[in-house]
Design a protein around this motif. Structure first.
Motif, PDB file in Angstrom:
ATOM      1  N   UNK A  45      69.416 -30.860  83.223  1.00 23.82           N
ATOM      2  CA  UNK A  45      69.487 -32.255  82.771  1.00 23.82           C
ATOM      3  C   UNK A  45      70.140 -32.343  81.393  1.00 23.82           C
ATOM      4  N   UNK A  46      69.844 -31.380  80.526  1.00 29.19           N
ATOM      5  CA  UNK A  46      70.445 -31.411  79.192  1.00 29.19           C
ATOM      6  C   UNK A  46      71.949 -31.155  79.261  1.00 29.19           C
ATOM      7  N   UNK A  47      72.346 -30.295  80.204  1.00 28.52           N
ATOM      8  CA  UNK A  47      73.779 -30.079  80.396  1.00 28.52           C
ATOM      9  C   UNK A  47      74.427 -31.349  80.938  1.00 28.52           C
ATOM     10  N   UNK A  48      73.760 -32.020  81.871  1.00 32.48           N
ATOM     11  CA  UNK A  48      74.297 -33.257  82.410  1.00 32.48           C
ATOM     12  C   UNK A  48      74.342 -34.349  81.350  1.00 32.48           C
ATOM     13  N   UNK A  49      73.371 -34.359  80.444  1.00 34.12           N
ATOM     14  CA  UNK A  49      73.416 -35.306  79.329  1.00 34.12           C
ATOM     15  C   UNK A  49      74.684 -35.089  78.512  1.00 34.12           C
ATOM     16  N   UNK A  50      75.009 -33.832  78.218  1.00 33.57           N
ATOM     17  CA  UNK A  50      76.230 -33.530  77.463  1.00 33.57           C
ATOM     18  C   UNK A  50      77.467 -34.007  78.218  1.00 33.57           C
ATOM     19  N   UNK A  51      77.509 -33.743  79.512  1.00 35.23           N
ATOM     20  CA  UNK A  51      78.662 -34.161  80.303  1.00 35.23           C
ATOM     21  C   UNK A  51      78.748 -35.682  80.440  1.00 35.23           C
ATOM     22  N   UNK A  52      77.602 -36.348  80.498  1.00 36.98           N
ATOM     23  CA  UNK A  52      77.597 -37.813  80.541  1.00 36.98           C
ATOM     24  C   UNK A  52      78.144 -38.390  79.246  1.00 36.98           C
ATOM     25  N   UNK A  54      80.260 -36.982  77.337  1.00 36.59           N
ATOM     26  CA  UNK A  54      81.705 -36.745  77.312  1.00 36.59           C
ATOM     27  C   UNK A  54      82.467 -37.885  77.975  1.00 36.59           C
ATOM     28  N   UNK A  55      81.871 -38.512  78.967  1.00 36.68           N
ATOM     29  CA  UNK A  55      82.480 -39.692  79.574  1.00 36.68           C
ATOM     30  C   UNK A  55      82.258 -40.925  78.697  1.00 36.68           C
ATOM     31  N   UNK A  56      80.996 -41.185  78.393  1.00 39.28           N
ATOM     32  CA  UNK A  56      80.624 -42.438  77.735  1.00 39.28           C
ATOM     33  C   UNK A  56      81.195 -42.556  76.324  1.00 39.28           C
ATOM     34  N   UNK A  57      81.100 -41.495  75.541  1.00 36.63           N
ATOM     35  CA  UNK A  57      81.496 -41.567  74.133  1.00 36.63           C
ATOM     36  C   UNK A  57      83.007 -41.702  73.991  1.00 36.63           C
ATOM     37  N   UNK A  58      83.757 -40.834  74.643  1.00 35.54           N
ATOM     38  CA  UNK A  58      85.216 -40.858  74.498  1.00 35.54           C
ATOM     39  C   UNK A  58      85.784 -42.210  74.912  1.00 35.54           C
ATOM     40  N   UNK A  59      85.362 -42.702  76.072  1.00 34.27           N
ATOM     41  CA  UNK A  59      85.950 -43.947  76.560  1.00 34.27           C
ATOM     42  C   UNK A  59      85.488 -45.155  75.746  1.00 34.27           C
ATOM     43  N   UNK A  60      84.234 -45.159  75.322  1.00 32.85           N
ATOM     44  CA  UNK A  60      83.752 -46.266  74.486  1.00 32.85           C
ATOM     45  C   UNK A  60      84.462 -46.282  73.143  1.00 32.85           C
ATOM     46  N   UNK A  61      84.765 -45.116  72.596  1.00 33.79           N
ATOM     47  CA  UNK A  61      85.482 -45.059  71.323  1.00 33.79           C
ATOM     48  C   UNK A  61      86.910 -45.577  71.471  1.00 33.79           C
ATOM     49  N   UNK A  95      79.219 -42.824  87.458  1.00 32.95           N
ATOM     50  CA  UNK A  95      78.694 -41.705  88.237  1.00 32.95           C
ATOM     51  C   UNK A  95      77.890 -40.749  87.347  1.00 32.95           C
ATOM     52  N   UNK A  96      78.430 -40.457  86.165  1.00 31.98           N
ATOM     53  CA  UNK A  96      77.754 -39.515  85.274  1.00 31.98           C
ATOM     54  C   UNK A  96      76.381 -40.038  84.868  1.00 31.98           C
ATOM     55  N   UNK A  97      76.304 -41.335  84.567  1.00 29.38           N
ATOM     56  CA  UNK A  97      75.019 -41.941  84.197  1.00 29.38           C
ATOM     57  C   UNK A  97      74.067 -41.915  85.389  1.00 29.38           C
ATOM     58  N   UNK A  98      74.577 -42.248  86.582  1.00 27.52           N
ATOM     59  CA  UNK A  98      73.736 -42.244  87.788  1.00 27.52           C
ATOM     60  C   UNK A  98      73.220 -40.847  88.088  1.00 27.52           C
ATOM     61  N   UNK A 224      81.113 -24.571  80.375  1.00 27.62           N
ATOM     62  CA  UNK A 224      81.575 -25.807  80.990  1.00 27.62           C
ATOM     63  C   UNK A 224      81.009 -27.087  80.420  1.00 27.62           C
ATOM     64  N   UNK A 225      80.591 -27.078  79.179  1.00 27.06           N
ATOM     65  CA  UNK A 225      80.079 -28.315  78.580  1.00 27.06           C
ATOM     66  C   UNK A 225      80.537 -28.418  77.131  1.00 27.06           C
ATOM     67  N   UNK A 226      81.844 -28.460  76.934  1.00 23.71           N
ATOM     68  CA  UNK A 226      82.402 -28.607  75.591  1.00 23.71           C
ATOM     69  C   UNK A 226      82.282 -30.049  75.128  1.00 23.71           C
ATOM     70  N   UNK A 227      82.272 -30.244  73.813  1.00 17.11           N
ATOM     71  CA  UNK A 227      82.221 -31.577  73.217  1.00 17.11           C
ATOM     72  C   UNK A 227      83.625 -32.184  73.292  1.00 17.11           C
ATOM     73  N   UNK A 228      83.833 -33.111  74.242  1.00 18.65           N
ATOM     74  CA  UNK A 228      85.166 -33.672  74.465  1.00 18.65           C
ATOM     75  C   UNK A 228      85.629 -34.517  73.284  1.00 18.65           C
ATOM     76  N   UNK A 229      84.713 -35.190  72.610  1.00 23.22           N
ATOM     77  CA  UNK A 229      85.092 -35.962  71.430  1.00 23.22           C
ATOM     78  C   UNK A 229      85.583 -35.027  70.329  1.00 23.22           C
ATOM     79  N   UNK A 230      84.979 -33.860  70.215  1.00 25.24           N
ATOM     80  CA  UNK A 230      85.447 -32.859  69.257  1.00 25.24           C
ATOM     81  C   UNK A 230      86.860 -32.401  69.622  1.00 25.24           C
TER      82      UNK A 230
END
Length: 473
Positions: A45-52, A54-61, A95-98, A224-230
């Motif tokens: 779940x913590x890995x999925x939180x990171x991946x979620x 990566x979707x939410x933060x980048x696109x919202x920014x 999908x990531x949030x779901x 497989x869970x890099x910080x995409x915003x970074x």
């Protein structure tokens, strides 16, 4: 590494959010009830939180006025902002949030009860992470289902569901530090609901007890869970995201030294700064200017000033992408719009040696500016600017602007219970279009940047609009 392999293999189905195990060597029956299964599931779940994120933060920014997508490596229409329900990135975010939500449900209802060694901390964390999925649902979308193949419900329903889950997590949790973090999540829900009384009560409790608290999501570049915003703001040599020049001094918040895969910076999902900001906004809603001013001063002096900084080699951040006229010299002065006075020290000298960056929070607002503010609107403007700067690169600004994603087309096609109204984004009339939120002029000869729109000024002018400054309502 064995544990990582197992929980990665137990990921959810992308298309249906079902709980089918995709690894043929590990079935549901062979996993549920085994030793440490709850800890393994929580790690997933913590890995999925990171991946979620990566979707939410980048696109919202990108949607917000914080960053312009200065490359072709990610979404090129969100800067518009053009938010169509057919956009694959909107679908991927949903999908990531779901997936995160459904992982929480399965962990709480199936994994924990079957694991004799399950701890209170593991269950509480699952409750919290599931609640966080509902918080993202409410903040980022016009509406979303609460479960697979159900009708989409309003953000308020998601926030209230998150409150229920967080309260259970608080009751369950035995770790005092984690429990304090849950209070911040509770505050965020009441803030979004516009419940000024409860928000102010919780905010003041946090201010008095946990003024430097941070709850991070962590990333793992080796698995497989890099910080995409970074990656998009620093680690990628292509200038992917470029900040609005008046926010340049806050970029990068995330950076690497040495091997990028082993130096993935965490991302704050909750931090004490929010308590001060919510309290100050609530005071302004009560027309208590001095309490708001005092709270914002405390935020600057007692929290932001004590947050860590770092010296970073930012020579690769020369903003040479689609738009090549970004300032990179420290002599640059910036006007928030054509009517504003020029300010110095907002742009970092990328070629002048290492630059000092704020790794948790920073602001350009000064105590003197707070002292000069005489009206609710003047203080509200400074609060809005501080809030933008504090949450820079954390995916919060789009929500504060009053913008929401629509339900995705794929969800609509596969779920007959979705109302057509939810396939339209919320894009308030006061939001400039045509990439205007990110636009500016740069007189290089005179080292002067003029931002086209001061969106904090725009927000104050529209403070009665829905989804804006909820503590004022």
């Amino acid at each position: 590494m064995k544990k990582l392999f197992i929980y990665s293999a137990l990921s959810l189905s992308l298309a249906s959010c079902s709980m089918d195990v995709v690894n043929p060597n590990i079935t549901e029956n062979s996993f549920v009830g085994t030793s440490q299964s709850s800890e393994i599931w929580l790690a997933g779940m913590k890995k999925q939180l990171a991946n979620t994120l990566n979707q939410a933060v980048v696109f919202a920014e990108i949607v917000s006025d914080n960053y312009y997508n200065n490359s072709s490596l990610t979404n090129k229409v969100f800067d518009g902002p053009v938010l169509l329900y057919s956009d694959v990135d909107i679908d991927n975010t949903q999908r990531a949030i779901a997936r995160l939500r459904e992982m929480g449900t399965y962990g709480i209802e199936r994994i924990v009860p079957a694991d004799k060694g399950a701890t209170a901390t593991a269950k509480a964390e699952m409750l919290f992470i599931k609640a966080y999925a509902h918080i993202l649902s409410g903040e980022l979308f016009v509406a979303l289902p609460m479960a697979a193949n159900t009708e989409a419900v309003s953000p308020a329903v998601h926030f209230n569901e998150a409150i229920k889950l967080i309260n259970e997590a608080i009751t369950t949790q035995t770790d005092a530090t984690l429990k304090n973090g849950y209070q911040l999540a509770l505050l965020r829900c009441y803030y979004n609901l516009g419940n000024r009384t409860e928000a102010l009560r919780i905010a003041n409790s946090i201010i008095q007890s946990s003024s430097l608290m941070v709850r991070n999501a962590v990333f793992d570049g080796l698995n497989g869970a890099s910080n995409l915003q970074q990656s998009y703001t620093f680690s990628n040599s292509t200038n992917v995201l470029a900040p609005l020049p008046r926010l340049d001094f806050l970029d990068p918040k995330y950076y690497h030294v040495g091997n990028v895969n082993t130096d993935q910076k965490p991302l704050a999902i909750l931090k004490s700064e929010e308590a001060f900001l919510v309290a100050a906004e609530a005071y302004l809603g009560n027309n208590q200017l001095e309490q708001a001013r005092t709270t914002l001063k405390a935020l600057i002096n007692d929290v932001i000033a004590k947050r860590p900084t770092a010296m970073v080699d930012a020579k690769l951040q020369l903003r040479k992408g689609i738009r090549a006229d970004y300032p990179v010299a420290s002599a640059t002065r910036v006007q928030a719009d054509a009517q504003s006075a020029a300010q110095s020290k907002l742009v970092l000298g990328r070629l002048e040696g290492n630059v000092k960056v704020n790794t948790v929070s920073g602001t350009s607002v000064t105590i003197a500016e707070l002292d000069k503010a005489e009206t609710v609107d003047q203080l509200l403007y400074l609060l809005s600017l501080i809030r933008q700067q504090v949450f820079m690169s954390e995916g919060r600004r789009m929500t504060d602007l009053g913008i929401r994603f629509p339900v995705s087309q794929i969800e609509k096609l596969n779920n007959k219970k979705i109302d057509d109204a939810f396939t339209k984004a919320v894009l308030p009339a006061y939001i400039p279009t045509g990439i205007a939120m990110d636009d500016f002029t740069y007189d290089k000869a005179n080292n002067l940047v003029v931002i086209k729109h001061d969106m904090n000024k725009v927000l104050v002018a529209n403070k009665t609009a829905p989804n804006v400054f909820p503590m004022l309502k």
